[in-house]
Every structure is written in structure tokens, then in C-alpha cells.
Design a protein around this motif. Structure first.
Motif, PDB file in Angstrom:
ATOM      1  N   MET A  82      27.534 -13.275  13.118  1.00  0.00           N
ATOM      2  CA  MET A  82      27.215 -11.954  12.614  1.00  0.00           C
ATOM      3  C   MET A  82      25.776 -11.940  12.115  1.00  0.00           C
ATOM      4  N   GLU A  83      25.142 -10.796  12.233  1.00  0.00           N
ATOM      5  CA  GLU A  83      23.760 -10.605  11.835  1.00  0.00           C
ATOM      6  C   GLU A  83      23.678  -9.415  10.883  1.00  0.00           C
ATOM      7  N   LEU A  84      22.711  -9.474   9.962  1.00  0.00           N
ATOM      8  CA  LEU A  84      22.455  -8.358   9.060  1.00  0.00           C
ATOM      9  C   LEU A  84      21.077  -7.801   9.378  1.00  0.00           C
ATOM     10  N   LEU A  85      20.997  -6.504   9.604  1.00  0.00           N
ATOM     11  CA  LEU A  85      19.740  -5.806   9.837  1.00  0.00           C
ATOM     12  C   LEU A  85      19.488  -4.924   8.623  1.00  0.00           C
ATOM     13  N   VAL A  86      18.392  -5.210   7.902  1.00  0.00           N
ATOM     14  CA  VAL A  86      18.027  -4.474   6.701  1.00  0.00           C
ATOM     15  C   VAL A  86      16.851  -3.571   7.049  1.00  0.00           C
ATOM     16  N   LEU A  87      17.024  -2.276   6.808  1.00  0.00           N
ATOM     17  CA  LEU A  87      16.007  -1.295   7.197  1.00  0.00           C
ATOM     18  C   LEU A  87      15.481  -0.524   5.997  1.00  0.00           C
ATOM     19  N   ASP A  88      14.179  -0.344   5.975  1.00  0.00           N
ATOM     20  CA  ASP A  88      13.543   0.511   4.980  1.00  0.00           C
ATOM     21  C   ASP A  88      13.406   1.893   5.609  1.00  0.00           C
ATOM     22  N   PRO A  89      13.916   2.945   4.966  1.00  0.00           N
ATOM     23  CA  PRO A  89      13.869   4.284   5.569  1.00  0.00           C
ATOM     24  C   PRO A  89      12.452   4.855   5.682  1.00  0.00           C
ATOM     25  N   ARG A  90      11.469   4.181   5.079  1.00  0.00           N
ATOM     26  CA  ARG A  90      10.081   4.647   5.215  1.00  0.00           C
ATOM     27  C   ARG A  90       9.484   4.278   6.566  1.00  0.00           C
ATOM     28  N   ARG A  91      10.178   3.441   7.326  1.00  0.00           N
ATOM     29  CA  ARG A  91       9.737   3.124   8.681  1.00  0.00           C
ATOM     30  C   ARG A  91      10.155   4.252   9.606  1.00  0.00           C
ATOM     31  N   ASP A  92       9.224   4.711  10.409  1.00  0.00           N
ATOM     32  CA  ASP A  92       9.528   5.800  11.346  1.00  0.00           C
ATOM     33  C   ASP A  92      10.537   5.393  12.419  1.00  0.00           C
ATOM     34  N   ASP A  93      10.577   4.109  12.750  1.00  0.00           N
ATOM     35  CA  ASP A  93      11.414   3.654  13.860  1.00  0.00           C
ATOM     36  C   ASP A  93      12.803   3.191  13.443  1.00  0.00           C
ATOM     37  N   TRP A  94      13.205   3.416  12.191  1.00  0.00           N
ATOM     38  CA  TRP A  94      14.494   2.892  11.766  1.00  0.00           C
ATOM     39  C   TRP A  94      15.672   3.462  12.565  1.00  0.00           C
ATOM     40  N   PRO A  95      15.671   4.739  12.965  1.00  0.00           N
ATOM     41  CA  PRO A  95      16.813   5.209  13.766  1.00  0.00           C
ATOM     42  C   PRO A  95      16.927   4.468  15.103  1.00  0.00           C
ATOM     43  N   ALA A  96      15.806   4.161  15.724  1.00  0.00           N
ATOM     44  CA  ALA A  96      15.837   3.424  16.988  1.00  0.00           C
ATOM     45  C   ALA A  96      16.369   2.010  16.776  1.00  0.00           C
ATOM     46  N   ALA A 142      27.040  -4.825  18.380  1.00  0.00           N
ATOM     47  CA  ALA A 142      28.330  -4.725  17.693  1.00  0.00           C
ATOM     48  C   ALA A 142      28.490  -5.782  16.604  1.00  0.00           C
ATOM     49  N   GLU A 143      27.820  -6.903  16.754  1.00  0.00           N
ATOM     50  CA  GLU A 143      27.908  -7.990  15.778  1.00  0.00           C
ATOM     51  C   GLU A 143      26.869  -7.860  14.670  1.00  0.00           C
ATOM     52  N   THR A 144      26.235  -6.699  14.573  1.00  0.00           N
ATOM     53  CA  THR A 144      25.180  -6.488  13.582  1.00  0.00           C
ATOM     54  C   THR A 144      25.646  -5.517  12.507  1.00  0.00           C
ATOM     55  N   MET A 145      25.576  -5.976  11.271  1.00  0.00           N
ATOM     56  CA  MET A 145      25.834  -5.112  10.123  1.00  0.00           C
ATOM     57  C   MET A 145      24.493  -4.493   9.743  1.00  0.00           C
ATOM     58  N   VAL A 146      24.441  -3.187   9.568  1.00  0.00           N
ATOM     59  CA  VAL A 146      23.189  -2.483   9.258  1.00  0.00           C
ATOM     60  C   VAL A 146      23.221  -2.020   7.809  1.00  0.00           C
ATOM     61  N   LEU A 147      22.122  -2.296   7.110  1.00  0.00           N
ATOM     62  CA  LEU A 147      21.957  -1.843   5.732  1.00  0.00           C
ATOM     63  C   LEU A 147      20.678  -1.024   5.652  1.00  0.00           C
ATOM     64  N   LEU A 148      20.827   0.279   5.388  1.00  0.00           N
ATOM     65  CA  LEU A 148      19.682   1.163   5.187  1.00  0.00           C
ATOM     66  C   LEU A 148      19.440   1.226   3.686  1.00  0.00           C
ATOM     67  N   ARG A 173      21.680 -14.635  11.122  1.00  0.00           N
ATOM     68  CA  ARG A 173      20.319 -14.142  10.947  1.00  0.00           C
ATOM     69  C   ARG A 173      20.356 -12.887  10.086  1.00  0.00           C
ATOM     70  N   ILE A 174      19.361 -12.788   9.224  1.00  0.00           N
ATOM     71  CA  ILE A 174      19.102 -11.559   8.484  1.00  0.00           C
ATOM     72  C   ILE A 174      17.731 -11.094   8.941  1.00  0.00           C
ATOM     73  N   ARG A 175      17.675  -9.883   9.492  1.00  0.00           N
ATOM     74  CA  ARG A 175      16.401  -9.290   9.910  1.00  0.00           C
ATOM     75  C   ARG A 175      16.022  -8.217   8.913  1.00  0.00           C
ATOM     76  N   GLN A 204      21.789 -18.609   0.555  1.00  0.00           N
ATOM     77  CA  GLN A 204      23.152 -19.133   0.676  1.00  0.00           C
ATOM     78  C   GLN A 204      24.049 -18.208   1.489  1.00  0.00           C
ATOM     79  N   ARG A 205      23.666 -16.961   1.640  1.00  0.00           N
ATOM     80  CA  ARG A 205      24.454 -16.022   2.436  1.00  0.00           C
ATOM     81  C   ARG A 205      24.221 -16.226   3.935  1.00  0.00           C
ATOM     82  N   LEU A 206      23.203 -17.041   4.267  1.00  0.00           N
ATOM     83  CA  LEU A 206      22.962 -17.393   5.670  1.00  0.00           C
ATOM     84  C   LEU A 206      23.793 -18.622   6.009  1.00  0.00           C
ATOM     85  N   ALA A 207      24.325 -18.648   7.207  1.00  0.00           N
ATOM     86  CA  ALA A 207      25.072 -19.809   7.675  1.00  0.00           C
ATOM     87  C   ALA A 207      24.115 -20.989   7.807  1.00  0.00           C
TER      88      ALA A 207
END
Length: 159
Positions: free
Chosen positions: A1-15, A22-28, A51-53, A87-90
Motif C-alpha cells: 500500500m502507498e500513501l499519497l499526500v497532497l497539498d491543495p495549493r498545488r494546481d495539479d492535485w486533482p490529476a 487502487a493500492e494508493t490511499m490519498v490524503l488531501l 511508499r509515502i509520496r 515507523q509507519r513505512l514498511a
């Protein structure tokens, strides 16, 4: 599983959300809250992430995580939270900075090395960010980051 962390100030976050698998958890992140705290809350009790992106709107040597600006001075103040996030990373998991943070500068390289040391995990940046006109300033920082991770792993095995 992967975590994708997005800052809403980025114009490209919706893309970026649309491209997430499907294996990516998204955090806005919420721009009014501490993004590091949001990341810790969202990952509480979840299995280790491969991975945490982080796709933020920061610049070289800093991450903008909601209301938190994580720069060199702030790293020391948040070392316990950063260790917890590591520690939250494998085992073998990485933190990948796809926005600011690393950047093609000596400051970015030092920031990445310090972040890796505090998290006890590898921290990577997009390949293009590691191609400055003078790569010599970044090579020592990359070596320090790798050494810090090996040192943390050795301490963990001894414990």
C-alpha cells in the motif's frame, strides 16, 4: 500500500488523485491544520506503507504540509513525529518528495539528508531535481542520507 499526500495549493492535485492506483490511499491536507499531524493521524493503525509520496507546494529545503512549513529549523523540533512517520513505512519503504523539499540545491540536499536521518528511512526526490548545474554539492548529502539509514537499521537490529 502507498500513501499519497497532497497539498491543495498545488494546481495539479486533482490529476494526481485521478492517477492514483487502487493500492494508493490519498490524503488531501487541510491548509489550516498541521499536515504532519494529519499524516500521523491518517496512518494510525494501518499496515506499513511501501511508499509515502508527498506532493506539496514547498521549495528547496522545505515542505509545506498544510499550515506547517517544515524546514531545517523545524525538523529538530518535530524529530519525534518524523521518527513516528518513518515507523509507519514498511521495512525498505521510502518517503518520496514530489514537490518541494529536495530541489536542485545544496539546501535541498541537506534537507533530504536530515529528513532521512530523523525518519530512519530513505528519502527520494524526482530524478530531475538531482540534476543541477553543480551536482557536487548534492553528492555528500545523498551519501549522508544513505549512511543515516544504515546506522538506524543497525541500531534497530541491536535493540
Amino acid at each position: 500500500m502507498e500513501l499519497l499526500v497532497l497539498d491543495p495549493r498545488r494546481d495539479d492535485w486533482p490529476a494526481l488523485v485521478a492517477e492514483a492506483g487502487a493500492e494508493t490511499m490519498v490524503l488531501l491536507l487541510d491548509c489550516r491544520r498541521d499536515g504532519l499531524r494529519e499524516m500521523l493521524d491518517a496512518t494510525q493503525g494501518r499496515p506499513g506503507f511501501a511508499r509515502i509520496r508527498i506532493a506539496d507546494a514547498g521549495g528547496p529545503g522545505r515542505l509545506c504540509l498544510g499550515a506547517l512549513v517544515l524546514d531545517m529549523p523545524a525538523l529538530a523540533a518535530r524529530k519525534e513525529d518524523l521518527a513516528r512517520l518513518g515507523q509507519r513505512l514498511a521495512p525498505g519503504g521510502v518517503l518520496h518528495l514530489c514537490g518541494g523539499g529536495g530541489g536542485a540545491s545544496a539546501a535541498g540536499g541537506r534537507f533530504v539528508a536530515a529528513l532521512a536521518r530523523l525518519m530512519g528511512r530513505d528519502v527520494t526526490v524526482p530524478r530531475a531535481a538531482w540534476m543541477p548545474g553543480s551536482i557536487g554539492a548534492l553528492v555528500p548529502a545523498a551519501l549522508v542520507a544513505g549512511a543515516a539509514v544504515r546506522e538506524a537499521a543497525a541500531r534497530h537490529r541491536q535493540a
